[in-house]
Design an enzyme around this catalytic site. Sequence first.
Site, PDB file in Angstrom:
ATOM      1  N   GLY A  79       0.811  -1.221   0.000  1.00 20.44           N
ATOM      2  CA  GLY A  79       0.000   0.000   0.000  1.00 20.44           C
ATOM      3  C   GLY A  79       0.841   1.267   0.000  1.00 20.44           C
ATOM      4  O   GLY A  79       0.387   2.329   0.432  1.00 20.44           O
TER       5      GLY A  79
ATOM      6  N   GLY B 113      -0.367   4.771  -1.390  1.00 19.29           N
ATOM      7  CA  GLY B 113      -1.468   5.487  -0.738  1.00 19.29           C
ATOM      8  C   GLY B 113      -0.971   6.676   0.068  1.00 19.29           C
ATOM      9  O   GLY B 113       0.223   7.027   0.047  1.00 19.29           O
TER      10      GLY B 113
ATOM     11  N   GLY C 190       1.213   5.274   3.318  1.00 20.98           N
ATOM     12  CA  GLY C 190       2.318   4.427   2.841  1.00 20.98           C
ATOM     13  C   GLY C 190       3.345   5.225   2.049  1.00 20.98           C
ATOM     14  O   GLY C 190       4.563   5.015   2.189  1.00 20.98           O
TER      15      GLY C 190
ATOM     16  N   LEU D  71      -2.586  -0.310  -6.858  1.00 23.20           N
ATOM     17  CA  LEU D  71      -3.059   0.954  -7.440  1.00 23.20           C
ATOM     18  C   LEU D  71      -4.578   0.931  -7.620  1.00 23.20           C
ATOM     19  O   LEU D  71      -5.097   1.069  -8.735  1.00 23.20           O
ATOM     20  CB  LEU D  71      -2.331   1.283  -8.746  1.00 23.20           C
TER      21      LEU D  71
ATOM     22  N   THR E  20      -5.746   0.770  13.324  1.00 18.71           N
ATOM     23  CA  THR E  20      -6.530   1.982  13.612  1.00 18.71           C
ATOM     24  C   THR E  20      -7.181   1.934  14.996  1.00 18.71           C
ATOM     25  O   THR E  20      -7.500   0.845  15.496  1.00 18.71           O
ATOM     26  CB  THR E  20      -7.629   2.137  12.536  1.00 18.71           C
ATOM     27  N   ASP E  21      -7.444   3.118  15.555  1.00 17.58           N
ATOM     28  CA  ASP E  21      -8.179   3.214  16.823  1.00 17.58           C
ATOM     29  C   ASP E  21      -9.619   2.707  16.680  1.00 17.58           C
ATOM     30  O   ASP E  21     -10.267   2.386  17.677  1.00 17.58           O
ATOM     31  CB  ASP E  21      -8.174   4.667  17.346  1.00 17.58           C
ATOM     32  N   GLU E  22     -10.103   2.634  15.437  1.00 17.33           N
ATOM     33  CA  GLU E  22     -11.516   2.284  15.237  1.00 17.33           C
ATOM     34  C   GLU E  22     -11.841   0.850  15.650  1.00 17.33           C
ATOM     35  O   GLU E  22     -13.011   0.500  15.800  1.00 17.33           O
ATOM     36  CB  GLU E  22     -11.922   2.530  13.772  1.00 17.33           C
TER      37      GLU E  22
ATOM     38  N   TYR F  31     -15.567  -1.654   8.118  1.00 21.57           N
ATOM     39  CA  TYR F  31     -14.128  -1.342   7.991  1.00 21.57           C
ATOM     40  C   TYR F  31     -13.383  -1.713   9.262  1.00 21.57           C
ATOM     41  O   TYR F  31     -12.381  -2.434   9.235  1.00 21.57           O
ATOM     42  CB  TYR F  31     -13.934   0.150   7.688  1.00 21.57           C
ATOM     43  N   ALA F  32     -13.888  -1.217  10.413  1.00 17.73           N
ATOM     44  CA  ALA F  32     -13.194  -1.461  11.675  1.00 17.73           C
ATOM     45  C   ALA F  32     -13.169  -2.952  12.001  1.00 17.73           C
ATOM     46  O   ALA F  32     -12.165  -3.468  12.515  1.00 17.73           O
ATOM     47  CB  ALA F  32     -13.878  -0.670  12.793  1.00 17.73           C
TER      48      ALA F  32
ATOM     49  N   LYS G 292     -10.417  -4.578  10.009  1.00 18.31           N
ATOM     50  CA  LYS G 292      -9.089  -4.268  10.559  1.00 18.31           C
ATOM     51  C   LYS G 292      -8.861  -5.050  11.861  1.00 18.31           C
ATOM     52  O   LYS G 292      -7.754  -5.533  12.114  1.00 18.31           O
ATOM     53  CB  LYS G 292      -8.933  -2.766  10.817  1.00 18.31           C
TER      54      LYS G 292
ATOM     55  N   LYS H  36     -11.865  11.632   2.443  1.00 23.48           N
ATOM     56  CA  LYS H  36     -11.848  11.750   3.901  1.00 23.48           C
ATOM     57  C   LYS H  36     -12.106  13.218   4.263  1.00 23.48           C
ATOM     58  O   LYS H  36     -11.867  14.120   3.453  1.00 23.48           O
ATOM     59  CB  LYS H  36     -10.496  11.287   4.458  1.00 23.48           C
TER      60      LYS H  36
END
Length: 324
Positions: free
Chosen positions: A7, A10, A13, A35, A123-125, A147-148, A151, A186
């Site tokens: 990644g 991004g 990254g 990509l 992530t904190d999520e 998403y969370a 992860k 975002k």
Amino acid sequence: MRLLVTGGAGFIGSEFVRGLLRSEPGTRVTVLDALTYSGVAENLAPVADHPGYRFVLGDVCDPDAVDRATAGQDAVVHFAAESHVDRSIAGAGPFVRTNVLGTQVLLDAALRHGVGRFVQVSTDEVYGSIAEGSWTEDQPLAPNSPYAASKAAADLLALAHHRTHGLDVVVTRCTNNYGPHQFPEKLIPLFTTRLIDGGTVPLYGDGRQVRDWLHVSDHCRGIRLVLHGGEPGEVYHIGGGTELSNRELTGLLLDAVGADPDRVVPVPDRKGHDLRYSLDDGKIRERLGYAPRVPFAEGLAATVDWYRANRRWWEPLTAAAAPA
Ligand code: NAD
């Protein structure tokens, strides 16, 4: 050190790769990136001619591509992910595929090739939402968005590879990143680019959601500290130290661009929107000497300036961007 960075095209990254090759010039970096819509090859243009840099176009879910890219590496730093919560609400499939399956494919390759260190960037999520106080690293995971959840699954797989197989895994969990080169879906880049263009910005619900903001360069310095000094099997939080509600942040962006408050349009809240995330990052501060260096006001002003100066970078991407 030979490093595989997934990644790497991004937002975070590419900052990591550019910073690493600048500050640790003897490092050899292979970027593996598919990509996707958020991967921008141009983000890596500053290092394209660096003798220690190599780019491989490939999918982290493709075992053959991952196997070839992992062979001979001393460490893997794993950024590649589907990372936008709204997209995960619209459809979780790509999140489970890339974030869970892709991580497992990488972990297995790292094990097979005897890679010395695997950094899982998270992530904190994964902890859910917290009304008061801050989470420490031993907080049980309770993710709310797809998403969370994807992860969290990836983090647990990575830690399981440490406990079961002895793979040298470290996990970093950070707060909301901001800075240049962030894909304009975002909040900060979406609002900034729309305000620069004279448009309106969509504020979710009552705008009371609170996030801690971390400059991407501080995040990447924290990851480098963990890469070199983290204890195997440990989790490290990386925070920015600036908590703001989305409404407060929107006010700062209006001021930075010189726009009036009537440019903010309230929209129905995101489904399952977490109210607040907050990490206690005392562990990385005490054990590895981390502290964020970029004051938020300075970092935000520089970020807005960057978007003003780099319309050529973001304009073609806005068509692919979803609402924040
Ligand atoms: P990004 O969307 O800007 O970049 C993701 C990169 O991964 C892109 O270059 C994309 O092409 C690549 N990619 C996606 N799917 C791939 C696949 N199947 N195979 C190979 N490459 C693939 O995301 P980002 O904001 O830079 O986030 C990087 C990491 O940091 C993610 O793991 C994310 O969960 C984590 N993170 C981000 C934030 C944040 O505020 N942005 C906060 C906490 C954690």
